[in-house]
Every structure is written in C-alpha cells, then in structure tokens.
Enzyme design. Structure first.
Site, mmCIF file in Angstrom:
data_model
loop_
_atom_site.group_PDB
_atom_site.id
_atom_site.type_symbol
_atom_site.label_atom_id
_atom_site.label_comp_id
_atom_site.label_asym_id
_atom_site.label_seq_id
_atom_site.Cartn_x
_atom_site.Cartn_y
_atom_site.Cartn_z
ATOM 1 N N GLY A 253 0.818 -1.202 0.000
ATOM 2 C CA GLY A 253 0.000 0.000 0.000
ATOM 3 C C GLY A 253 0.851 1.251 0.000
ATOM 4 O O GLY A 253 2.065 1.206 -0.240
ATOM 5 N N LEU A 254 0.224 2.399 0.281
ATOM 6 C CA LEU A 254 0.967 3.661 0.227
ATOM 7 C C LEU A 254 2.162 3.678 1.165
ATOM 8 O O LEU A 254 3.247 4.142 0.788
ATOM 9 C CB LEU A 254 0.031 4.824 0.569
ATOM 10 C CG LEU A 254 -0.754 5.423 -0.588
ATOM 11 C CD1 LEU A 254 -1.773 6.434 -0.079
ATOM 12 C CD2 LEU A 254 0.180 6.081 -1.600
ATOM 13 N N HIS B 93 -16.919 4.439 11.122
ATOM 14 C CA HIS B 93 -17.281 5.465 10.143
ATOM 15 C C HIS B 93 -18.794 5.614 10.135
ATOM 16 O O HIS B 93 -19.521 4.616 10.018
ATOM 17 C CB HIS B 93 -16.783 5.070 8.754
ATOM 18 C CG HIS B 93 -16.671 6.229 7.818
ATOM 19 N ND1 HIS B 93 -17.769 6.925 7.364
ATOM 20 C CD2 HIS B 93 -15.587 6.825 7.256
ATOM 21 C CE1 HIS B 93 -17.372 7.894 6.566
ATOM 22 N NE2 HIS B 93 -16.049 7.855 6.485
ATOM 23 N N ARG C 264 -15.909 12.093 13.110
ATOM 24 C CA ARG C 264 -16.522 10.787 12.902
ATOM 25 C C ARG C 264 -16.993 10.124 14.185
ATOM 26 O O ARG C 264 -18.058 9.501 14.215
ATOM 27 C CB ARG C 264 -15.538 9.872 12.174
ATOM 28 C CG ARG C 264 -15.256 10.301 10.772
ATOM 29 C CD ARG C 264 -14.175 9.459 10.135
ATOM 30 N NE ARG C 264 -13.903 9.903 8.775
ATOM 31 C CZ ARG C 264 -12.981 9.382 7.990
ATOM 32 N NH1 ARG C 264 -12.235 8.388 8.438
ATOM 33 N NH2 ARG C 264 -12.783 9.844 6.765
ATOM 34 N N HIS D 148 -14.158 0.902 10.819
ATOM 35 C CA HIS D 148 -13.461 1.486 9.678
ATOM 36 C C HIS D 148 -11.945 1.514 9.845
ATOM 37 O O HIS D 148 -11.223 1.000 9.013
ATOM 38 C CB HIS D 148 -13.998 2.906 9.467
ATOM 39 C CG HIS D 148 -13.380 3.634 8.314
ATOM 40 N ND1 HIS D 148 -13.429 3.161 7.014
ATOM 41 C CD2 HIS D 148 -12.711 4.818 8.255
ATOM 42 C CE1 HIS D 148 -12.827 4.015 6.203
ATOM 43 N NE2 HIS D 148 -12.359 5.015 6.934
ATOM 44 N N GLU E 102 -1.143 2.145 8.173
ATOM 45 C CA GLU E 102 -2.220 1.919 9.132
ATOM 46 C C GLU E 102 -1.858 0.911 10.205
ATOM 47 O O GLU E 102 -2.525 0.838 11.231
ATOM 48 C CB GLU E 102 -3.491 1.465 8.400
ATOM 49 C CG GLU E 102 -4.733 1.509 9.261
ATOM 50 C CD GLU E 102 -6.013 1.157 8.516
ATOM 51 O OE1 GLU E 102 -7.020 0.873 9.185
ATOM 52 O OE2 GLU E 102 -6.006 1.165 7.271
ATOM 53 N N ARG F 272 -9.147 9.372 14.502
ATOM 54 C CA ARG F 272 -8.475 9.916 13.325
ATOM 55 C C ARG F 272 -9.315 11.008 12.673
ATOM 56 O O ARG F 272 -10.497 10.850 12.431
ATOM 57 C CB ARG F 272 -8.205 8.804 12.296
ATOM 58 C CG ARG F 272 -7.570 9.337 11.023
ATOM 59 C CD ARG F 272 -7.154 8.224 10.097
ATOM 60 N NE ARG F 272 -8.261 7.461 9.578
ATOM 61 C CZ ARG F 272 -9.036 7.840 8.567
ATOM 62 N NH1 ARG F 272 -8.850 9.030 7.994
ATOM 63 N NH2 ARG F 272 -10.003 7.075 8.138
ATOM 64 N N SER G 295 -5.744 9.908 6.816
ATOM 65 C CA SER G 295 -5.218 8.544 6.665
ATOM 66 C C SER G 295 -4.266 8.444 5.483
ATOM 67 O O SER G 295 -3.166 7.883 5.599
ATOM 68 C CB SER G 295 -6.359 7.541 6.521
ATOM 69 O OG SER G 295 -7.115 7.790 5.356
#
Length: 627
Positions: free
Chosen positions: A12-13, A237, A298, A365, A403, A413, A418
């Site tokens: 991932g990122l 979420h 949230r 979430h 994460e 968060r 994110s």
C-alpha cells in the site's frame, strides 16, 4: 561485506513510499504483498488527503491543521510526529503532482480542496472520489521504475508468517508463504519494514475494510515481542452502506460537499423519504452539533447515530440506519465531485443517490492503534529528520508504517488524515531505515542456519496441523461469530460487563479454532488454510482490543463508556479550584488518563501498561479536553 538489504512487507501507500526512499538511497528492497500491489487497500480511500494549501482563501494554516489533528485525537497522539506530518503535507501533495497524480482542480487551474469532518476549513485535496487509487498508482509507477532498474525485487501473492531474529534479538528477516504453492521460505535482510494495513475484519461483516484487512501480520509481530499501542481505539465510520456481500463506505466527502443526515421525527415512519416534509425531518447532527453540523468528527457522528437509532428508536425501519441526503444539491456538481461513490451505491443498492437519499449506518473502519513505534524529538518541536528511532518498533531492526502503526491519530483519526499519514509515515520509515543501514560498520553477524531451518519447519508444521484437523468447526463460521461479538460488545458504545463477557467468548472462539475441519483439500492454493491461520491471529488481536478497552475507564475519542462520562463542573476552567478538584479526582481514579496503552504478549493474554503522551506543543487548556 555485502550491500545491506531491506524487506518491506505490504504494497500500500506506506510500503511503497518506504520502498522508494530506501531504493533511491541505493539499497536493494525485497517487497512482499498479499496480492497485486495495485489492489492494496489504499485504493479504497475515497474522499481525499489533507494539506494546507489554502486555495479557497480561508486563511487556513499549518498550525490549525496540527491543532485539528491533536484535538481530533483527543490529545492522545504524540505531538512532535503530528507537527512534522502536517508541516510536510503540502510538499507531499506537490510530489504526488510530479508523479502524475490527477488531482481535481478549480476552473482557474488551482488544486481544488473540500471540507472534511472535524474541521472548519477546506484543506482536503482530492481526485474525484477515488483519491487513494490515484495516489497509490502514482507511487506504484515509481516502484516499477526502480524494479526495472533491479533495485526492487517484488513478490506478489506472498504472506508474512513470522520474523527471523538473530541471537541478539535483532530482526534479520522474515518467513513467508507463497499463497499459490504454499511454499514456506525464509527471506533474509538487514532490516524489515511492516506496512500491512489495518484490522477491520475483526468486525466483519459490519466493516468498510477489505477482506484482507485482518491485522494478522501485526498480530504475529506482537506475538514475537513487538508492542501494540492504543488498540482499543477503533473508529466507526458513520456513513457505510450495507450490502448483500459486504459493507461499503460512502465517503465523508458526501458530508463535506453538503450532504445532510436525518431521520423521520416519527418512529416507524415508512413514507418514501422525498415525500416527508422538512418540518417532519430530524437533522440531528445539525441540532446536536450546531458549530460543525453535518461535518462533525466521525466519532461524534457515529455516537449520534447510535443514540438516535438505539436509544431514541428513530432508525429507519426500527433498525440502525439513517438517511444521508444529497438530493438537494446540484446533480452535475455532485456527479463530478462524488461520481465514484455514487456509482458504488447505484450498483449495490439499486438506488440513485442523486434522486433518493442513501441509507447508511456506522461501521468499523479504522484502527487508530497498531504496532508501537518510536520517534526522536527535534529542537523545533517536530521529529528529527532521518533519525534511526523514527518509526522503529521495540524490536531492533523492525520498523512499521501506514495503518499498522499507531503514531498519528491518538484516540480518533481526523478525516482525510489517513492517506496523509500512510504516505508520510512510509517516507519517514524509509529514511530512518536508510540511516539505520548506514550505521552498520564491519561485518554484520548472520542468523544461524539451524535457527532459520527450525522456524521454517515450525511454520510448515502449523500448516500440516490445520490441514490434518479432524474437528467439526468451520473457520468462516467462527469468523462470523467473531465479527458479531466485537460489533455487539466492543463497538460504538462500551460497558465493562460486556467487555469482560467478550474476553471470555474470545477464549471460547480460540478453543473452537482448535477443532477446525476442512475435509478434502488441495495441498496447493489452499485459501481455507491461509484464512484459518489469519483467524487465529485475529482472535489474539481482538483480545488486545477488548482488554485495552476494559482497562481504559474513560470516554476519549472512539472509545466511549457512558458509565465513565463524568460531567465537568459547569462554568469552570483549568485553574479554578472546582475544576482542579475535578481533575485531581479524575487522575486519581484513572491511571491511564492522557496516556498511551501499551500491550505486551504473554501466553495467558495481553499485559497492559501505559506510556506518557508528549503534550509539549499544545497542552489541553479547555475543560472539554479533559473529559
């Protein structure tokens, strides 16, 4: 002496950014991913990424971004990493631009920015409603370039099983399994970076996350000695849609672009929503939170939906759903800005959100907690660039980012932080690993061959034990029971008797897993075997979440226990005798007050202790910050 090398687990990122920074520094990176890198869960992030560019002329500032992040996390995030992340955010956006990411723009050609929950300024850059996908693809192209140059070796469809440590306890590699052939192999390196994503599947099916977001890799590191931090803080979420196959996220961007959340004021009202007059609609976020309205943070939005549906009995059809309404907005505008999520809702709900309100509910979430990572504070209050301590776990040679670490979000968060934290933490972890590798001098001790062979054999033995099981339990049924248990007893609202019951039931689930039977199964591409292994680690992780929640007797961010929501004395502020007496009583009764939860693995369950939070930049000053 051979050139040092690194293993990055996760595509991932976070993992891709770490890979780019390490490979660009001249070191070889072996990148392992559960599946094709371009399918990594970062692609599912929809709404945007935060950075203070102030293209809307609202006099936004980096200082305000820092404060919003700290206050959004209820003062439970260490402030130096938050400061550096927010300061570096604009530069990250410019870097993504140079990578070719196609951000949405204003008619004048400026980067467009939208509003997100928990803030008052438009600071969220976006690419329609598929921002995560565009960012991931941009960094992926850089990794592919490095791969073509021989500086990155990619292994897709491989799963991390365990760490390899030398006799001094230093992480020197991993054991992983080919998901196609079930081959178990050791990979050696001088440092390992874990970037394996979140753990939303603890709450399946009522979770917005991918079926691969099990948290199993972090759990396996924890079971080998890595600390887990703040695992009890799990964000629900507020705007997810139920589907026949899974739960899907309706991005917070829908609220940021003007969407309104409401229910009929009359319980059980079954009229079509468009026929219900405005006066008979309860826009409860606007009434409960007049300052922020529908863009409230949230955790507060999710609890408000829980209150309206569970306590007031106003949920649609008597259930847990409410309306998310876009029908009052210009159709062309929302189709341009939110096209990706509108298409998802049309496809899986069979309703067009342009003409009919969406039905949504809170779903698990994002876990704010994860592997504990260190940082080195700089003189300016941020983190020291290139320090070997940044994003290092408590196991030497093991780093974590994305994460699966706990570093930036505290108790809750902030929306659109994110993608920022994943990208920033991956870059920082990569730079820290480079410093760590450059610190080597002379010959590095190897890992004894017998230790490597023993660990590979142990993992193969675990596979055989599962394959040869003769019980009657189905792992997929156990997973359903795990999700139902966590949703019901470790969910939006928590109570100690329920948490104690959850821990007891988790132990029973672990015992059931010892009696799994697959029947006849192939010795290759055996996904039931893979899932059963992940499930055991998920149950271990769920115990940490529940134990941390049981130990934390307060309401903070995403962790809410009504029994401990003590009211602040009216009209008092820090310094007033009445308030100081309240604070002293609170601290005396709550040893975890403004502290990070640290969980260490033991055979009989997690051992919990606490660590001070760095509050050096913006200490709490408002009475509401002490709740």
């Amino acid at each position: 002496m051979s050139q040092p090398s690194v293993i990055v687990v996760g595509g991932g990122l976070g993992g891709l950014w770490a890979t780019v920074r390490i490979a660009d520094a001249g070191f070889t990176v072996t990148l392992l991913s559960l599946f094709e890198v371009k399918r990594s869960h970062s692609v599912c992030a929809q709404g945007g990424v935060n950075a203070v560019l102030d293209t809307k002329g609202q006099h936004d500032s980096v200082r305000q971004h820092i404060i919003d992040t700290i206050k959004g996390g209820e003062y439970l995030a260490n402030q130096p990493p938050v400061k550096s992340m927010c300061e570096d955010a604009p530069g990250l956006i410019r870097t993504f631009e140079r990578m070719g990411v196609t951000f949405s723009r204003t008619p004048e050609g400026l980067l467009d920015q939208r509003l997100f929950g928990g803030v008052k300024n438009k600071r969220t850059c976006f690419a329609g409603a598929s921002t995560g996908q565009q960012l991931l693809y941009g960094v992926d192209q850089q990794v592919r370039r490095l791969e073509s140059e021989g500086r990155v070796i990619k292994h897709e469809w491989w799963e991390f099983l365990s760490l390899l440590r030398d006799e001094a306890g230093v992480c020197r590699g991993i054991v992983a399994m080919d998901l196609r052939s079930l081959e178990v192999r050791a990979f050696m390196a001088d440092a390992v970076v874990m970037a394996t994503g979140g753990m939303g599947q603890l709450y399946a099916p009522k979770t917005t996350t991918s079926t691969n977001s099990t948290g199993a890799a972090a759990s396996r590191c924890y079971q080998q000695g890595a600390w887990l931090a703040n695992a009890e803080f799990f964000q629900f979420h507020p705007t997810a849609m139920i589907g026949h196959d899974k739960t899907r996220l309706m991005s917070e961007a829908a609220r940021g672009e003007g969407g309104r959340i409401w229910v009929p004021r009359t319980p059980g009202d079954r009229r079509p929503p468009r026929t219900i007059p405005e006066v008979e609609r309860f826009y409860f976020l606007e009434e409960f939170f007049p300052t922020y309205g529908n863009t409230v943070a949230r955790d507060e939005a999710a609890r408000a939906i829980w209150t309206v549906t569970q306590e007031m009995g106003l949920g649609l059809g008597g259930g847990d759903r409410v309306y998310l309404d876009l029908t009052h907005l210009d159709q062309a505008f929302i189709s341009t800005r939110l096209g990706a999520i509108l298409e998802i809702y049309r496809k899986f709900a069979g309703v067009d959100p342009v003409t009919e309100p969406m039905e949504i509910f809170p779903a698990a979430h994002y876990g704010m907690g994860g592997l504990w990572v260190d940082f080195e504070r700089a003189a300016d209050g941020g983190i020291a660039n290139g320090s070997v301590r940044n994003h290092a776990t408590n196991i030497p040679g093991l780093y974590a980012c994305g994460e699966c670490d706990y570093a930036y979000h505290g108790a809750n968060r902030l929306g659109a932080n994110s993608l920022l934290s994943a990208s920033y933490s991956g870059r920082v972890a990569g730079e820290s690993v480079v410093s760590y590798l450059k610190g080597f001098a002379g010959t590095r001790p190897g890992v004894r061959e017998d230790l490597i062979a023993d660990e590979v054999a142990r993992q193969q033995g675990l596979n055989r034990a599962i394959q040869e099981g003769q019980g009657s339990e189905c792992p997929y049924r156990i997973h359903q029971d795990l999700g139902a248990l966590m949703t019901a007893k470790v969910g939006v609202v928590r109570a100690n008797p329920q948490l104690e019951s959850a821990l007891s039931e988790l132990r029973q689930l672990a015992e059931r897993l010892d009696r799994v039977d697959f029947g006849a199964a192939n010795p290759w591409a055996h996904q039931g075997l893979v899932f059963a292994r992940q499930l055991r680690d998920m149950i271990t992780l769920a115990k940490v979440v529940a134990q941390g929640a049981l130990a934390r007797d307060e309401c903070r961010g995403a962790h809410y226990k009504p029994a401990f929501a003590l009211p602040i004395p009216a009209g008092t502020f820090p310094g007033d005798p009445a308030f100081e007496a309240y604070r002293a009583r609170w601290q005396e009764n709550n040893h975890q007050w403004l502290k990070t939860t640290i969980a260490e693995h033991h055979d009989d369950g997690p051992r919990i202790h606490y660590q001070e939070v760095d509050l050096s930049l913006f200490p709490p000053t408002d009475p509401r910050d002490y709740r």
